[in-house]
Design a protein around this motif. Structure first.
Motif, PDB file in Angstrom:
ATOM      1  N   LYS A   1       0.845  -1.204   0.000  1.00  0.00           N
ATOM      2  CA  LYS A   1       0.000   0.000   0.000  1.00  0.00           C
ATOM      3  C   LYS A   1       0.881   1.255   0.000  1.00  0.00           C
ATOM      4  O   LYS A   1       0.600   2.215  -0.724  1.00  0.00           O
ATOM      5  CB  LYS A   1      -0.898  -0.020   1.242  1.00  0.00           C
ATOM      6  N   ASP A   2       1.950   1.247   0.809  1.00  0.00           N
ATOM      7  CA  ASP A   2       2.887   2.381   0.839  1.00  0.00           C
ATOM      8  C   ASP A   2       3.559   2.572  -0.520  1.00  0.00           C
ATOM      9  O   ASP A   2       3.693   3.699  -1.004  1.00  0.00           O
ATOM     10  CB  ASP A   2       3.972   2.175   1.901  1.00  0.00           C
ATOM     11  N   LYS A   3       3.989   1.474  -1.138  1.00  0.00           N
ATOM     12  CA  LYS A   3       4.664   1.559  -2.434  1.00  0.00           C
ATOM     13  C   LYS A   3       3.729   2.148  -3.485  1.00  0.00           C
ATOM     14  O   LYS A   3       4.138   3.001  -4.278  1.00  0.00           O
ATOM     15  CB  LYS A   3       5.138   0.172  -2.872  1.00  0.00           C
ATOM     16  N   LYS A   4       2.484   1.693  -3.464  1.00  0.00           N
ATOM     17  CA  LYS A   4       1.514   2.217  -4.424  1.00  0.00           C
ATOM     18  C   LYS A   4       1.306   3.713  -4.198  1.00  0.00           C
ATOM     19  O   LYS A   4       1.266   4.494  -5.155  1.00  0.00           O
ATOM     20  CB  LYS A   4       0.180   1.472  -4.301  1.00  0.00           C
ATOM     21  N   TYR A   5       1.216   4.123  -2.944  1.00  0.00           N
ATOM     22  CA  TYR A   5       1.055   5.544  -2.614  1.00  0.00           C
ATOM     23  C   TYR A   5       2.258   6.341  -3.106  1.00  0.00           C
ATOM     24  O   TYR A   5       2.098   7.386  -3.731  1.00  0.00           O
ATOM     25  CB  TYR A   5       0.859   5.713  -1.100  1.00  0.00           C
ATOM     26  N   TYR A   6       3.460   5.861  -2.838  1.00  0.00           N
ATOM     27  CA  TYR A   6       4.671   6.554  -3.278  1.00  0.00           C
ATOM     28  C   TYR A   6       4.656   6.759  -4.788  1.00  0.00           C
ATOM     29  O   TYR A   6       4.970   7.823  -5.282  1.00  0.00           O
ATOM     30  CB  TYR A   6       5.918   5.731  -2.924  1.00  0.00           C
ATOM     31  N   LEU A   7       4.289   5.706  -5.515  1.00  0.00           N
ATOM     32  CA  LEU A   7       4.420   5.715  -6.970  1.00  0.00           C
ATOM     33  C   LEU A   7       3.251   6.363  -7.705  1.00  0.00           C
ATOM     34  O   LEU A   7       3.408   6.788  -8.846  1.00  0.00           O
ATOM     35  CB  LEU A   7       4.619   4.288  -7.480  1.00  0.00           C
TER      36      LEU A   7
ATOM     37  N   ILE B   1       7.514  -2.229 -11.626  1.00  0.00           N
ATOM     38  CA  ILE B   1       7.564  -3.057 -12.834  1.00  0.00           C
ATOM     39  C   ILE B   1       6.444  -4.086 -12.821  1.00  0.00           C
ATOM     40  O   ILE B   1       5.712  -4.247 -13.798  1.00  0.00           O
ATOM     41  CB  ILE B   1       8.939  -3.731 -12.979  1.00  0.00           C
ATOM     42  N   LYS B   2       6.295  -4.757 -11.710  1.00  0.00           N
ATOM     43  CA  LYS B   2       5.266  -5.796 -11.585  1.00  0.00           C
ATOM     44  C   LYS B   2       3.862  -5.235 -11.812  1.00  0.00           C
ATOM     45  O   LYS B   2       3.018  -5.865 -12.449  1.00  0.00           O
ATOM     46  CB  LYS B   2       5.351  -6.440 -10.197  1.00  0.00           C
ATOM     47  N   ASN B   3       3.618  -4.023 -11.304  1.00  0.00           N
ATOM     48  CA  ASN B   3       2.292  -3.417 -11.402  1.00  0.00           C
ATOM     49  C   ASN B   3       2.164  -2.416 -12.545  1.00  0.00           C
ATOM     50  O   ASN B   3       1.174  -1.700 -12.642  1.00  0.00           O
ATOM     51  CB  ASN B   3       1.937  -2.754 -10.068  1.00  0.00           C
ATOM     52  N   ARG B   4       3.205  -2.362 -13.388  1.00  0.00           N
ATOM     53  CA  ARG B   4       3.212  -1.519 -14.581  1.00  0.00           C
ATOM     54  C   ARG B   4       2.887  -0.055 -14.274  1.00  0.00           C
ATOM     55  O   ARG B   4       2.067   0.580 -14.932  1.00  0.00           O
ATOM     56  CB  ARG B   4       2.256  -2.065 -15.628  1.00  0.00           C
ATOM     57  N   ILE B   5       3.552   0.460 -13.223  1.00  0.00           N
ATOM     58  CA  ILE B   5       3.384   1.858 -12.839  1.00  0.00           C
ATOM     59  C   ILE B   5       4.519   2.640 -13.491  1.00  0.00           C
ATOM     60  O   ILE B   5       5.679   2.429 -13.166  1.00  0.00           O
ATOM     61  CB  ILE B   5       3.397   2.025 -11.308  1.00  0.00           C
ATOM     62  N   MET B   6       4.158   3.532 -14.429  1.00  0.00           N
ATOM     63  CA  MET B   6       5.188   4.198 -15.221  1.00  0.00           C
ATOM     64  C   MET B   6       5.056   5.716 -15.196  1.00  0.00           C
ATOM     65  O   MET B   6       5.031   6.358 -16.234  1.00  0.00           O
ATOM     66  CB  MET B   6       5.142   3.681 -16.657  1.00  0.00           C
ATOM     67  N   ASP B   7       5.008   6.316 -14.019  1.00  0.00           N
ATOM     68  CA  ASP B   7       5.054   7.764 -13.905  1.00  0.00           C
ATOM     69  C   ASP B   7       6.446   8.189 -14.369  1.00  0.00           C
ATOM     70  O   ASP B   7       7.450   7.857 -13.735  1.00  0.00           O
ATOM     71  CB  ASP B   7       4.795   8.174 -12.456  1.00  0.00           C
ATOM     72  N   VAL B   8       6.518   8.880 -15.471  1.00  0.00           N
ATOM     73  CA  VAL B   8       7.797   9.186 -16.118  1.00  0.00           C
ATOM     74  C   VAL B   8       8.759   9.900 -15.177  1.00  0.00           C
ATOM     75  O   VAL B   8       9.933   9.530 -15.072  1.00  0.00           O
ATOM     76  CB  VAL B   8       7.580  10.019 -17.413  1.00  0.00           C
ATOM     77  N   ASP B   9       8.291  10.925 -14.480  1.00  0.00           N
ATOM     78  CA  ASP B   9       9.175  11.683 -13.594  1.00  0.00           C
ATOM     79  C   ASP B   9       9.696  10.829 -12.441  1.00  0.00           C
ATOM     80  O   ASP B   9      10.879  10.873 -12.108  1.00  0.00           O
ATOM     81  CB  ASP B   9       8.448  12.923 -13.053  1.00  0.00           C
ATOM     82  N   LYS B  10       8.819  10.062 -11.839  1.00  0.00           N
ATOM     83  CA  LYS B  10       9.240   9.220 -10.714  1.00  0.00           C
ATOM     84  C   LYS B  10      10.160   8.096 -11.190  1.00  0.00           C
ATOM     85  O   LYS B  10      11.113   7.726 -10.497  1.00  0.00           O
ATOM     86  CB  LYS B  10       8.028   8.665  -9.975  1.00  0.00           C
TER      87      LYS B  10
ATOM     88  N   ILE C   1      10.569   1.997 -16.986  1.00  0.00           N
ATOM     89  CA  ILE C   1       9.772   2.088 -18.210  1.00  0.00           C
ATOM     90  C   ILE C   1      10.249   1.075 -19.238  1.00  0.00           C
ATOM     91  O   ILE C   1       9.445   0.360 -19.848  1.00  0.00           O
ATOM     92  CB  ILE C   1       9.795   3.531 -18.768  1.00  0.00           C
ATOM     93  N   ASN C   2      11.543   0.967 -19.420  1.00  0.00           N
ATOM     94  CA  ASN C   2      12.098   0.001 -20.360  1.00  0.00           C
ATOM     95  C   ASN C   2      11.796  -1.435 -19.909  1.00  0.00           C
ATOM     96  O   ASN C   2      11.468  -2.293 -20.732  1.00  0.00           O
ATOM     97  CB  ASN C   2      13.602   0.218 -20.520  1.00  0.00           C
ATOM     98  N   ALA C   3      11.895  -1.684 -18.622  1.00  0.00           N
ATOM     99  CA  ALA C   3      11.620  -3.031 -18.095  1.00  0.00           C
ATOM    100  C   ALA C   3      10.166  -3.430 -18.332  1.00  0.00           C
ATOM    101  O   ALA C   3       9.874  -4.568 -18.703  1.00  0.00           O
ATOM    102  CB  ALA C   3      11.947  -3.094 -16.610  1.00  0.00           C
ATOM    103  N   VAL C   4       9.250  -2.491 -18.145  1.00  0.00           N
ATOM    104  CA  VAL C   4       7.829  -2.777 -18.385  1.00  0.00           C
ATOM    105  C   VAL C   4       7.594  -3.033 -19.868  1.00  0.00           C
ATOM    106  O   VAL C   4       6.880  -3.974 -20.242  1.00  0.00           O
ATOM    107  CB  VAL C   4       6.931  -1.624 -17.862  1.00  0.00           C
ATOM    108  N   ARG C   5       8.202  -2.235 -20.732  1.00  0.00           N
ATOM    109  CA  ARG C   5       8.059  -2.437 -22.185  1.00  0.00           C
ATOM    110  C   ARG C   5       8.581  -3.811 -22.603  1.00  0.00           C
ATOM    111  O   ARG C   5       7.943  -4.521 -23.379  1.00  0.00           O
ATOM    112  CB  ARG C   5       8.804  -1.347 -22.954  1.00  0.00           C
ATOM    113  N   LEU C   6       9.752  -4.190 -22.088  1.00  0.00           N
ATOM    114  CA  LEU C   6      10.308  -5.502 -22.405  1.00  0.00           C
ATOM    115  C   LEU C   6       9.408  -6.621 -21.903  1.00  0.00           C
ATOM    116  O   LEU C   6       9.212  -7.633 -22.583  1.00  0.00           O
ATOM    117  CB  LEU C   6      11.716  -5.647 -21.834  1.00  0.00           C
ATOM    118  N   SER C   7       8.848  -6.440 -20.726  1.00  0.00           N
ATOM    119  CA  SER C   7       7.943  -7.429 -20.162  1.00  0.00           C
ATOM    120  C   SER C   7       6.699  -7.591 -21.040  1.00  0.00           C
ATOM    121  O   SER C   7       6.236  -8.700 -21.283  1.00  0.00           O
ATOM    122  CB  SER C   7       7.544  -7.016 -18.745  1.00  0.00           C
ATOM    123  N   GLU C   8       6.175  -6.473 -21.508  1.00  0.00           N
ATOM    124  CA  GLU C   8       5.006  -6.513 -22.388  1.00  0.00           C
ATOM    125  C   GLU C   8       5.328  -7.184 -23.710  1.00  0.00           C
ATOM    126  O   GLU C   8       4.522  -7.945 -24.247  1.00  0.00           O
ATOM    127  CB  GLU C   8       4.459  -5.107 -22.616  1.00  0.00           C
ATOM    128  N   GLN C   9       6.535  -6.927 -24.254  1.00  0.00           N
ATOM    129  CA  GLN C   9       6.942  -7.559 -25.511  1.00  0.00           C
ATOM    130  C   GLN C   9       7.061  -9.076 -25.321  1.00  0.00           C
ATOM    131  O   GLN C   9       6.672  -9.844 -26.209  1.00  0.00           O
ATOM    132  CB  GLN C   9       8.285  -7.003 -25.986  1.00  0.00           C
TER     133      GLN C   9
END
Length: 157
Positions: free
Chosen positions: A89-95, A123-132, A145-153
């Motif tokens: 829950k904390d990680k989700k709030y941070y991100l 990465i696991k939850n595909r949270i990609m706030d560019v600035d963060k 962001i790159n890790a999520v893209r690779l995972s999706e590919q």
């Protein structure tokens, strides 16, 4: 003999073996805990590897009084100062909800394993706030962001 609960804060398995103390324990995943006799814990603190796991936040001692006795927290501390344990829950709030300024301030207090764990969560939850994601990349070198893209590919193939 007092038992002290030690909790893993990292997503991977953590194994501690100290043959001189006849101590061998495994934490299979984040959130798993092991109870250790207080006297054994005091002796374990002389093992550099174990002490580094505690000081870096990979393993977390829940009892504040014990942490004070071991010199891991200041005597006047009411809440943990040195190690901050983040729940999902904390990680989700941070991100997702925390402002960028607040995010930068909060992650300065996190150890390297905790930053890695935050990246894994993103990465696991595909949270990609560019600035963060840029801030995290600067802090620990991981490109979320790159890790999520690779995972999706990989899932598309």
């Amino acid at each position: 003999m007092d038992k002290i609960k030690i909790v893993s804060t990292v997503g991977n398995r953590v194994i501690v073996e100290v043959p001189e103390l006849r101590f061998s324990r495994t934490w299979p995943m984040a959130g798993s805990s092991v109870s250790v006799d207080k006297e054994v814990l005091e002796d374990l603190m002389y093992d550099i590897g174990f002490r580094n796991m505690i000081e870096s936040g990979m393993l977390y001692i829940q009892d504040m009084e014990t942490k004070k006795e071991l010199g891991l927290e200041p005597e006047d501390a009411v809440e943990p100062v040195n190690i901050i344990v983040l729940s999902d829950k904390d990680k989700k709030y941070y991100l997702t909800e925390l402002s960028l300024v607040g995010f930068k301030d909060k992650i300065k207090k996190l150890s390297r394993p905790q930053l890695e764990n935050l990246c894994d969560y993103a990465i696991k939850n595909r949270i990609m706030d560019v600035d963060k994601c840029k801030v995290l990349k600067e802090a620990c070198g991981r490109d979320i962001i790159n890790a999520v893209r690779l995972s999706e590919q990989n899932t598309e193939e």
